[in-house]
Scaffold this motif. Structure first.
Motif, PDB file in Angstrom:
ATOM      1  N   ASP A   1      -0.626   1.389  -3.653  1.00  0.00           N
ATOM      2  CA  ASP A   1      -0.707   2.512  -4.585  1.00  0.00           C
ATOM      3  C   ASP A   1      -1.932   3.384  -4.328  1.00  0.00           C
ATOM      4  OD1 ASP A   1       0.600   0.484  -7.271  1.00  0.00           O
ATOM      5  OD2 ASP A   1       1.647   1.811  -5.863  1.00  0.00           O
ATOM      6  N   PHE A   2      -2.048   3.877  -3.117  1.00  0.00           N
ATOM      7  CA  PHE A   2      -3.173   4.750  -2.771  1.00  0.00           C
ATOM      8  C   PHE A   2      -2.790   6.218  -2.943  1.00  0.00           C
ATOM      9  CE2 PHE A   2      -5.964   1.517  -1.415  1.00  0.00           C
ATOM     10  CZ  PHE A   2      -5.228   0.562  -0.746  1.00  0.00           C
TER      11      PHE A   2
ATOM     12  N   CYS B   1      -0.728  13.140  -1.954  1.00  0.00           N
ATOM     13  CA  CYS B   1      -0.138  12.178  -1.028  1.00  0.00           C
ATOM     14  C   CYS B   1      -0.275  10.779  -1.629  1.00  0.00           C
ATOM     15  CB  CYS B   1      -0.892  12.282   0.298  1.00  0.00           C
ATOM     16  SG  CYS B   1      -0.373  11.151   1.575  1.00  0.00           S
ATOM     17  N   TYR B   2       0.746   9.958  -1.418  1.00  0.00           N
ATOM     18  CA  TYR B   2       0.778   8.609  -1.985  1.00  0.00           C
ATOM     19  C   TYR B   2       1.290   7.637  -0.936  1.00  0.00           C
ATOM     20  CZ  TYR B   2       2.759   4.685  -4.628  1.00  0.00           C
ATOM     21  OH  TYR B   2       3.095   3.436  -5.090  1.00  0.00           O
ATOM     22  N   SER B   3       0.755   6.411  -0.956  1.00  0.00           N
ATOM     23  CA  SER B   3       1.259   5.405  -0.033  1.00  0.00           C
ATOM     24  C   SER B   3       1.374   4.053  -0.711  1.00  0.00           C
ATOM     25  CB  SER B   3       0.340   5.290   1.193  1.00  0.00           C
ATOM     26  OG  SER B   3      -0.903   4.702   0.843  1.00  0.00           O
ATOM     27  N   ARG B   4       2.296   3.278  -0.225  1.00  0.00           N
ATOM     28  CA  ARG B   4       2.548   1.930  -0.704  1.00  0.00           C
ATOM     29  C   ARG B   4       2.718   1.015   0.507  1.00  0.00           C
ATOM     30  NH1 ARG B   4       7.938   1.605  -3.941  1.00  0.00           N
ATOM     31  NH2 ARG B   4       6.842   3.146  -5.236  1.00  0.00           N
TER      32      ARG B   4
ATOM     33  N   THR C   1       5.043   0.829   3.638  1.00  0.00           N
ATOM     34  CA  THR C   1       6.450   0.648   3.302  1.00  0.00           C
ATOM     35  C   THR C   1       7.041   1.939   2.753  1.00  0.00           C
ATOM     36  OG1 THR C   1       5.859  -0.179   1.109  1.00  0.00           O
ATOM     37  CG2 THR C   1       6.194  -1.807   2.855  1.00  0.00           C
ATOM     38  N   LEU C   2       6.187   2.781   2.163  1.00  0.00           N
ATOM     39  CA  LEU C   2       6.646   4.052   1.625  1.00  0.00           C
ATOM     40  C   LEU C   2       5.479   5.017   1.578  1.00  0.00           C
ATOM     41  CD1 LEU C   2       8.986   4.797  -1.304  1.00  0.00           C
ATOM     42  CD2 LEU C   2       6.674   5.711  -1.425  1.00  0.00           C
TER      43      LEU C   2
ATOM     44  N   GLN D   1      -7.548   5.401   2.974  1.00  0.00           N
ATOM     45  CA  GLN D   1      -7.918   6.756   2.572  1.00  0.00           C
ATOM     46  C   GLN D   1      -6.838   7.727   3.017  1.00  0.00           C
ATOM     47  OE1 GLN D   1     -11.853   7.396   4.221  1.00  0.00           O
ATOM     48  NE2 GLN D   1     -12.796   6.832   2.280  1.00  0.00           N
ATOM     49  N   LEU D   2      -6.430   8.579   2.084  1.00  0.00           N
ATOM     50  CA  LEU D   2      -5.444   9.612   2.368  1.00  0.00           C
ATOM     51  C   LEU D   2      -6.089  10.967   2.120  1.00  0.00           C
ATOM     52  CD1 LEU D   2      -2.423   8.026   0.439  1.00  0.00           C
ATOM     53  CD2 LEU D   2      -2.902   7.860   2.889  1.00  0.00           C
TER      54      LEU D   2
END
Length: 113
Positions: free
Chosen positions: A101-102, A95-98, A32-33, A3-4
């Motif tokens: 792909d959240f 906001c995005y995370s890898r 990772t990103l 969760q972001l």
């Protein structure tokens, strides 16, 4: 599942500053990103800035020299320092995370006098 949650958006005058935060539900170093994107109604979501696990940062040309992306591993939080804001920066920021792909739910930034 990650969760972001973004926060820090609001109304600011041209030339002003804001700091956006993205709180992650798990330890940031496992990513990772992480990145920030933004979207104006009726348009596609555009890349703003990103940071990789080794600390490499990338910025869209439109924000270079004005925005800074950073992270606080102890707080599982990523930030976007936005300076010298312009009306064309008005958008919903995500906001995005890898991996995985959240995406967060977004926070509105409005730059207007």
């Amino acid at each position: 599942q990650v969760q972001l949650v973004e926060s820090g958006g609001g109304l600011v005058q041209p030339g002003g500053s804001l700091i956006l935060s993205c709180a992650a539900s798990r330890t940031v170093p496992t990513f990772t990103l992480m990145a920030w994107y933004r979207r104006v109604p009726g348009k596609q979501r555009d890349f703003v800035a990103s940071v990789t696990r080794d600390g490499t940062t990338w910025y869209a040309d439109s924000v270079k020299g004005r925005f800074t992306i950073s992270g606080d591993n102890a707080k599982n939080t990523m930030y976007l320092q936005m300076n010298n804001l312009k009306p064309e920066d008005t958008a919903v920021y995500y906001c995005y995370s890898r991996p995985g792909d959240f995406w967060g739910q977004g926070t509105q930034v409005t730059v207007s006098s």
